[in-house]
Scaffold this motif. Structure first.
Motif, PDB file in Angstrom:
ATOM      1  N   ILE A  81       2.503   1.842  -3.460  1.00 54.06           N
ATOM      2  CA  ILE A  81       1.532   2.356  -4.435  1.00 54.06           C
ATOM      3  C   ILE A  81       1.209   3.817  -4.137  1.00 54.06           C
ATOM      4  N   SER A  82       0.991   4.130  -2.878  1.00 54.81           N
ATOM      5  CA  SER A  82       0.695   5.506  -2.483  1.00 54.81           C
ATOM      6  C   SER A  82       1.841   6.445  -2.870  1.00 54.81           C
ATOM      7  N   ASP A  83       3.064   6.026  -2.591  1.00 52.75           N
ATOM      8  CA  ASP A  83       4.244   6.843  -2.928  1.00 52.75           C
ATOM      9  C   ASP A  83       4.339   7.090  -4.429  1.00 52.75           C
ATOM     10  N   GLN A  84       4.016   6.098  -5.222  1.00 53.24           N
ATOM     11  CA  GLN A  84       4.132   6.230  -6.682  1.00 53.24           C
ATOM     12  C   GLN A  84       3.121   7.214  -7.258  1.00 53.24           C
ATOM     13  N   PHE A  85       2.020   7.408  -6.558  1.00 53.95           N
ATOM     14  CA  PHE A  85       0.996   8.343  -7.017  1.00 53.95           C
ATOM     15  C   PHE A  85       0.927   9.561  -6.096  1.00 53.95           C
ATOM     16  N   TRP A 120      -3.039  -0.653 -10.755  1.00 52.81           N
ATOM     17  CA  TRP A 120      -3.383   0.728 -10.454  1.00 52.81           C
ATOM     18  C   TRP A 120      -2.961   1.543 -11.663  1.00 52.81           C
ATOM     19  N   LYS A 180       0.826  -1.215   0.000  1.00 56.95           N
ATOM     20  CA  LYS A 180       0.000   0.000   0.000  1.00 56.95           C
ATOM     21  C   LYS A 180       0.853   1.255   0.000  1.00 56.95           C
ATOM     22  N   ASN A 206      -1.793   9.906  -3.551  1.00 56.43           N
ATOM     23  CA  ASN A 206      -3.153   9.951  -4.075  1.00 56.43           C
ATOM     24  C   ASN A 206      -3.413   8.718  -4.952  1.00 56.43           C
ATOM     25  N   ALA A 207      -3.269   7.548  -4.357  1.00 53.35           N
ATOM     26  CA  ALA A 207      -3.408   6.302  -5.111  1.00 53.35           C
ATOM     27  C   ALA A 207      -4.834   6.122  -5.620  1.00 53.35           C
TER      28      ALA A 207
END
Length: 165
Positions: free
Chosen positions: A23-27, A63, A20, A30-31
């Motif tokens: 994924i959050s860091d990559q967006f 995602w 989680k 704002n995943a």
């Protein structure tokens, strides 16, 4: 407590949090909500060929925002699963990151000098032959190659479905 997340594999709470957070860091915090690509009959044989084994998985979660997708995939190394994130921008790999490595050997597949080899790979080139192997980690290297190839294949499927009228 084990939770079943994304691909049918069971993750511990710590592993789930790692995924989680990545994924959050990559967006940028704002995943998006995950999407799902269902494994239809016509895809199943191609996926089995990529993985060199039968599959039971019914779908793959990913995602996606704009031109960027993240696929979280699990593949067995020698004895245990390797959980890897493959980030694809357009139709090329932008990043490969091992999120959870469970094997007792072959952990070198987690280091940047190894994962950087996948950057720029696309479904239509012969990138697999350009990936250096690691002595003592052959099965982990092969698992990583399968995950990257599978992510590119799955990305191509969602791209093609968007192009259809």
């Amino acid at each position: 407590m084990l939770l079943n997340v994304s691909t049918g594999w069971c993750y511990s709470d710590e592993e789930k949090n790692t995924i989680k957070q990545f994924i959050s860091d990559q967006f940028n915090g704002n995943a998006p909500k995950p999407k799902r690509l269902w494994v239809k009959a016509e895809l199943k044989s191609q996926i089995q060929k990529i993985l060199s084994r039968p599959i039971k998985q019914l779908s793959y979660r990913y995602w996606h925002v704009d031109n960027k997708s993240i696929w979280i995939l699990d593949e067995i190394g020698k004895e245990r699963d390797i959980t890897t994130a493959v980030i694809i921008k357009g139709q090329q790999i932008e990043q490969v990151k091992v999120l959870v490595y469970r094997e007792s050997r072959g952990g070198e597949v987690q280091v940047p000098w190894f994962t950087q080899q996948f950057v720029g790979a696309s479904p239509d080139d012969n990138w697999q032959k350009k990936i250096d192997s690691i002595s003592g980690a052959t099965l982990s290297v092969n698992a990583m190659k399968k995950q990257a190839e599978l992510a590119l294949f799955l990305q191509k499927q969602i791209s093609q479905s968007k192009d259809k009228p």
